[in-house]
Write an enzyme that holds these catalytic residues in place. Structure first.
Site, PDB file in Angstrom:
ATOM      1  N   GLY A 111       5.372   7.716  -8.964  1.00  0.00           N
ATOM      2  CA  GLY A 111       4.063   7.719  -9.625  1.00  0.00           C
ATOM      3  C   GLY A 111       4.166   7.434 -11.119  1.00  0.00           C
ATOM      4  O   GLY A 111       3.361   6.692 -11.684  1.00  0.00           O
ATOM      5  N   CYS A 112       5.174   8.020 -11.752  1.00  0.00           N
ATOM      6  CA  CYS A 112       5.346   7.830 -13.202  1.00  0.00           C
ATOM      7  C   CYS A 112       5.782   6.394 -13.517  1.00  0.00           C
ATOM      8  O   CYS A 112       5.372   5.832 -14.539  1.00  0.00           O
ATOM      9  CB  CYS A 112       6.356   8.841 -13.741  1.00  0.00           C
ATOM     10  SG  CYS A 112       5.786  10.546 -13.546  1.00  0.00           S
ATOM     11  N   THR A 113       6.588   5.820 -12.644  1.00  0.00           N
ATOM     12  CA  THR A 113       7.003   4.428 -12.838  1.00  0.00           C
ATOM     13  C   THR A 113       5.797   3.506 -12.695  1.00  0.00           C
ATOM     14  O   THR A 113       5.590   2.605 -13.513  1.00  0.00           O
ATOM     15  CB  THR A 113       8.117   4.046 -11.834  1.00  0.00           C
ATOM     16  OG1 THR A 113       9.252   4.873 -12.083  1.00  0.00           O
ATOM     17  CG2 THR A 113       8.498   2.574 -11.969  1.00  0.00           C
ATOM     18  N   ALA A 121       3.586   3.874 -15.831  1.00  0.00           N
ATOM     19  CA  ALA A 121       4.208   3.223 -16.989  1.00  0.00           C
ATOM     20  C   ALA A 121       4.129   1.697 -16.871  1.00  0.00           C
ATOM     21  O   ALA A 121       3.810   1.005 -17.842  1.00  0.00           O
ATOM     22  CB  ALA A 121       5.663   3.672 -17.131  1.00  0.00           C
TER      23      ALA A 121
END
Length: 157
Positions: A42-44, A47
């Site tokens: 999710g964070c990738t 970003a």
């Protein structure tokens, strides 16, 4: 954090271990987003969505800053792996995370634990919170941020 309140200032190390403060961006719009961990799915995605839309944010006089508890070294590796084109800040002491209410109780599979509450804030050129999202769902979020930024910029000051 209430809309209209002064955004808490912070000084944190970026991916190059250089100290960055919110006050460094006075006069610009700031998209400040808090995320749990570098290199997770999710964070990738979040970003990379910011990366892919950074030109449009730049054209709107907006700076994008990402904050997580990860180290500057981990941020540097994440930036290199995903070809990110904006600043990531390390908040291992959770000072900014707590000041913005982005650190708190979470639940996963019925278990409670403390962690990063995925959040995004738009800070206006006067250093005030113009808009905030809590418990962000990544899909479609960047589009919502761009639309809200354009809407806020069109309002009379």
């Amino acid at each position: 954090m209430e809309v209209g309140s002064k955004a808490p200032d912070f000084s944190l190390s970026n991916q190059d271990d250089v100290e960055v403060s919110l006050r460094d961006f006075q006069g610009s719009w700031v998209i400040l987003y808090f995320y749990p961990k570098d290199k997770t799915p999710g964070c990738t995605q979040e970003a990379c969505d910011f990366r892919d839309n950074l030109q449009e944010f730049n054209e709107l006089n907006a700076v994008v800053l990402g904050i997580s508890p990860d180290s500057a070294k981990t941020h540097q590796s994440f930036i290199e792996k995903e070809n990110l084109n904006f600043t990531l800040l390390s908040d291992s002491d959770k000072i900014a995370l707590k000041a913005y209410g982005a650190w708190g109780l979470k639940k996963l599979y019925g278990k409670e634990y403390e962690g990063v509450v995925r959040s995004t804030f738009i800070i206006n050129p006067q250093g005030k919170i113009a808009f905030a999202w809590k418990n962000v769902k990544v899909k479609g979020h960047i589009k919502a941020v761009k639309e809200k930024l354009k809407e806020l910029q069109s309002l009379p000051s």
